[in-house]
Write a protein that holds these residues in place. Structure first.
Motif, mmCIF file in Angstrom:
data_model
loop_
_atom_site.group_PDB
_atom_site.id
_atom_site.type_symbol
_atom_site.label_atom_id
_atom_site.label_comp_id
_atom_site.label_asym_id
_atom_site.label_seq_id
_atom_site.Cartn_x
_atom_site.Cartn_y
_atom_site.Cartn_z
ATOM 1 N N ALA A 1 0.884 -1.218 -0.063
ATOM 2 C CA ALA A 1 -0.026 -0.099 -0.030
ATOM 3 C C ALA A 1 0.829 1.243 -0.079
ATOM 4 O O ALA A 1 0.514 2.319 -0.657
ATOM 5 N N ALA A 2 2.062 1.224 0.631
ATOM 6 C CA ALA A 2 2.857 2.304 0.595
ATOM 7 C C ALA A 2 3.456 2.539 -0.782
ATOM 8 O O ALA A 2 3.691 3.763 -1.102
ATOM 9 N N ARG B 1 -8.320 1.302 -3.814
ATOM 10 C CA ARG B 1 -7.822 0.060 -3.475
ATOM 11 C C ARG B 1 -6.499 -0.247 -3.923
ATOM 12 O O ARG B 1 -6.229 -0.171 -5.063
ATOM 13 N N SER B 2 -5.692 -0.927 -3.206
ATOM 14 C CA SER B 2 -4.208 -1.466 -3.544
ATOM 15 C C SER B 2 -4.691 -2.462 -4.792
ATOM 16 O O SER B 2 -3.772 -2.696 -5.599
ATOM 17 N N ALA B 3 -5.624 -3.322 -4.785
ATOM 18 C CA ALA B 3 -5.831 -4.126 -5.873
ATOM 19 C C ALA B 3 -5.891 -3.473 -7.193
ATOM 20 O O ALA B 3 -5.876 -4.340 -8.119
ATOM 21 N N ASP B 4 -6.411 -2.406 -7.187
ATOM 22 C CA ASP B 4 -6.162 -1.641 -8.546
ATOM 23 C C ASP B 4 -4.985 -1.495 -9.055
ATOM 24 O O ASP B 4 -4.756 -1.282 -10.245
ATOM 25 N N PHE B 5 -3.951 -1.591 -8.247
ATOM 26 C CA PHE B 5 -2.456 -1.397 -8.751
ATOM 27 C C PHE B 5 -1.908 -2.784 -8.722
ATOM 28 O O PHE B 5 -0.527 -3.036 -9.046
ATOM 29 N N ALA B 6 -2.434 -3.935 -9.011
ATOM 30 C CA ALA B 6 -1.954 -5.108 -8.776
ATOM 31 C C ALA B 6 -1.006 -5.506 -10.121
ATOM 32 O O ALA B 6 0.391 -5.988 -9.962
#
Length: 630
Positions: free
Chosen positions: A506-507, A524-529
């Motif tokens: 997340a950071a 959401r962090s998942a958007d940057f997978a």
């Protein structure tokens, strides 16, 4: 002597009657009777002249008697002095009658500058003159006021003794006045105004007229001065009585307020909250009392009230005014109810406010003083609560920081939290002091907060991680004055190791937002997978990404000996054309379609989701690259 000679007795009676007549009356009859009595011409002329002098003296004495009667009347009115306006009006009317002029009026000093305004008049015909204001330094009135001596002019348009004013000249012209006599209304060294007698023709005023008007002016000055003294005396007496009543009310209110304050203090010592204080106030004041936070939101939403609270805007204005003055402020409610509002003031900010309905004017002072005391007690309660919360937040922050740094395990978090951590969030609070305390206050028992370097880390026990994190982000953005504050959340955290990696991920995601021009949001962090693979330094990052997206398809190929991954790669390489893919793989197009149907049935995403297709292509290319390199 002839037969028709007048008898001595008749002649004496006629002479005596002539001396008592008005000037000029009966002198002809006296002269005729003297001729008939054979009185010589010289003696006759002397006797007629004596009669005329006697007539003048008698007329003067009559006029003086009338004047004295008028002055005695004003003296009696001055002693009684029941209605100043009526006394002065009648005084002007008497002066007007005795002076015999066309217009008589009284001007009074109107302000500190010394302007004179016409207050009472007799004989005027224009409304402008009846309310005429003479500026200080202009006109005959100012000359009289400055010199404190009588002054007169036989022709006002030709007056050179005092400066002319266009407005005054216009009013005098419309009234048709020509000659003026003015005398001052003076008491000691102070000039209260001036009394004027005017004619609509040129006229030279006699000393008798000056003396008569001056006598009326002296009486008018005495009336004005006495009225002022009486008014000042009455005002002073009323002020003293009101001050005494106010003191009585204050002492009574202080006793009541002191008793309530002791009760509130005792409640605080026993651990009461602000809501408890409000309940006590409501019972003692016998009216609805509410507590709100610094934004005007009720602290106890379930509390009932007989009237709607003031609007947020008016309530916010009242809280700011109360913070500045330190006192309760009266504000209008939404449905006509009036509320007393007093701010609960902390060390560096407003902690909230207490509101009490102000329906009973008789107990307004008691309510106001009680509210102000209660706000002080509420501030102490808030300080106590904040101190306990700060200690708790600091302890929990140390535990979370130790877990993230690898110096503690899940058992340490379990001591602080009733539920396991299932999500995390990260915010960049660089340069913001107090972010930890504010976040801990908002998070409450739903999670734990810590600060690592410049990052605020939230470990959540709630599944609604996006909603609760957005709430924290909004509060921090408002309190810290940073509307661009952003947050990244990670869901489905299982175990301490996953928590650490989730926070690190997340950071890294947070660093993507500024270059993309994204500020003031929760993402959401998942958007940057797909991008985690490019930015992560972990050796298994790519494998985990590929397995997370393409795992079910690879497992199918391994179990069935199929080539679904290769088919998907060829499909993407040829622009997602089934014909071109079939030609490249040397199979029928229907076979390609069957394989694609199987692939989409195994995958978790939707075929028409562009973001998922992008991730799928990245995963396929990484997998084929891995196979080729092997």
């Amino acid at each position: 002597m002839t037969d028709t000679a007048v008898s001595p007795a008749a002649l004496v009676r006629e002479v005596l009657a002539a001396t008592r007549a008005q000037p000029g009356e009966r002198t002809t009859a006296v002269s005729r009777m003297l001729v008939e009595a054979d009185v010589t011409g010289e003696e006759r002329d002397q006797l007629v002249a004596a009669v005329r002098d006697s007539q003048q003296q008698t007329a003067r004495l009559r006029r003086r008697a009338t004047e004295l009667e008028a002055l005695f009347w004003t003296a009696r009115e001055l002693v009684r002095l029941q209605d100043v306006t009526d006394v002065l009006r009648r005084l002007v009317e008497r002066a007007h009658e005795l002076m015999g002029t066309d217009v008589t009026y009284l001007s009074e000093v109107d302000n500190e500058q010394g302007d004179l305004r016409v207050r009472y008049s007799a004989g005027t015909v224009t409304p402008e003159f009846r309310d005429l204001l003479v500026p200080a330094g202009y006109g005959l009135a100012s000359l009289v006021a400055e010199t404190r001596e009588p002054a007169w002019v036989s022709s006002y348009p030709d007056m050179a003794e005092a400066p002319h004013d266009a407005g005054i000249d216009t009013a005098v012209e419309r009234e048709g006045l020509v000659s003026f006599l003015g005398v001052p209304l003076a008491i000691g060294e102070e000039v209260l105004g001036a009394l004027f007698a005017c004619n609509r023709f040129s006229h030279d005023f006699t000393p008798d007229q000056v003396l008569l008007l001056s006598a009326f002016a002296d009486h008018a000055a005495a009336v004005l001065h006495s009225a002022r003294v009486l008014a000042e005396s009455a005002a002073a007496r009323a002020h003293a009585e009101e001050a005494y009543r106010e003191l009585e009310r204050h002492v009574s209110a202080t006793r009541v307020v002191g008793a309530i304050h002791e009760e509130l203090t005792a409640a605080v010592m026993s651990g009461a909250t602000v809501i408890d204080l409000v309940s006590t106030l409501s019972d003692r004041l016998r009216r609805p009392v509410r507590a709100v936070d610094e934004a005007g939101r009720p602290l106890d939403a379930s509390a009932d009230t007989r009237a709607a609270l003031p609007s947020r805007r008016s309530l916010g204005d009242a809280i700011r005014e109360s913070r500045t003055s330190g006192h309760a402020v009266l504000v209008q409610g939404e449905e006509g109810a009036r509320w007393l509002v007093v701010a609960i003031i902390g060390v560096d900010r407003v902690l909230g406010a207490i509101l009490a309905e102000d329906a009973d004017a008789a107990t307004h002072d008691v309510a106001r003083l009680t509210m102000e005391r209660a706000a002080q007690v509420a501030a102490l309660v808030s300080f106590k609560r904040d101190a306990v919360s700060a200690i708790r937040a600091e302890r929990r922050a140390r535990v979370l920081a130790a877990v993230l740094d690898g110096d503690a395990d899940a058992a340490a978090l379990a001591v602080e939290l009733a539920e396991p951590v299932v999500a995390a969030a990260v915010l960049d609070v660089r340069g913001h002091e107090g972010a930890l305390g504010l976040a801990a206050e908002v998070v409450g028992d739903e999670g734990v907060v810590a600060v690592r370097d410049h990052l605020l880390v939230l470990a959540w026990t709630t599944v609604d991680v996006e909603g609760v994190t957005e709430r924290v982000r909004r509060v921090l953005a408002d309190r810290l004055g940073d509307p661009g504050l952003s947050a990244v959340v990670v869901s489905a955290v299982e175990g301490v190791a996953a928590l650490r990696s989730s926070v690190d991920r997340a950071a890294r995601d947070l660093r993507f937002l500024d270059p993309l021009g994204i500020r003031g949001v929760t993402v959401r962090s998942a958007d940057f997978a797909p991008y985690h693979v490019l930015t992560s330094g972990a050796p298994d990052a790519a494998a985990r990404f590929v397995d997370g997206v393409l795992g079910p398809v690879r497992a199918w190929d391994e179990r069935r000996g199929t080539v679904l991954v290769e088919t998907l790669g060829a499909y993407f390489d040829r622009g997602e054309s089934r014909q071109a893919t079939a030609a490249a793989l040397h199979v029928h197009p229907n076979t390609v379609q069957q394989r694609l149907d199987r692939i989409w049935s195994l995958l978790a995403g939707e075929a028409d989701d562009a973001e998922f297709r992008f991730r799928l292509q990245a995963a396929v290319r990484l997998e084929l690259l891995r196979r080729a390199l092997r």
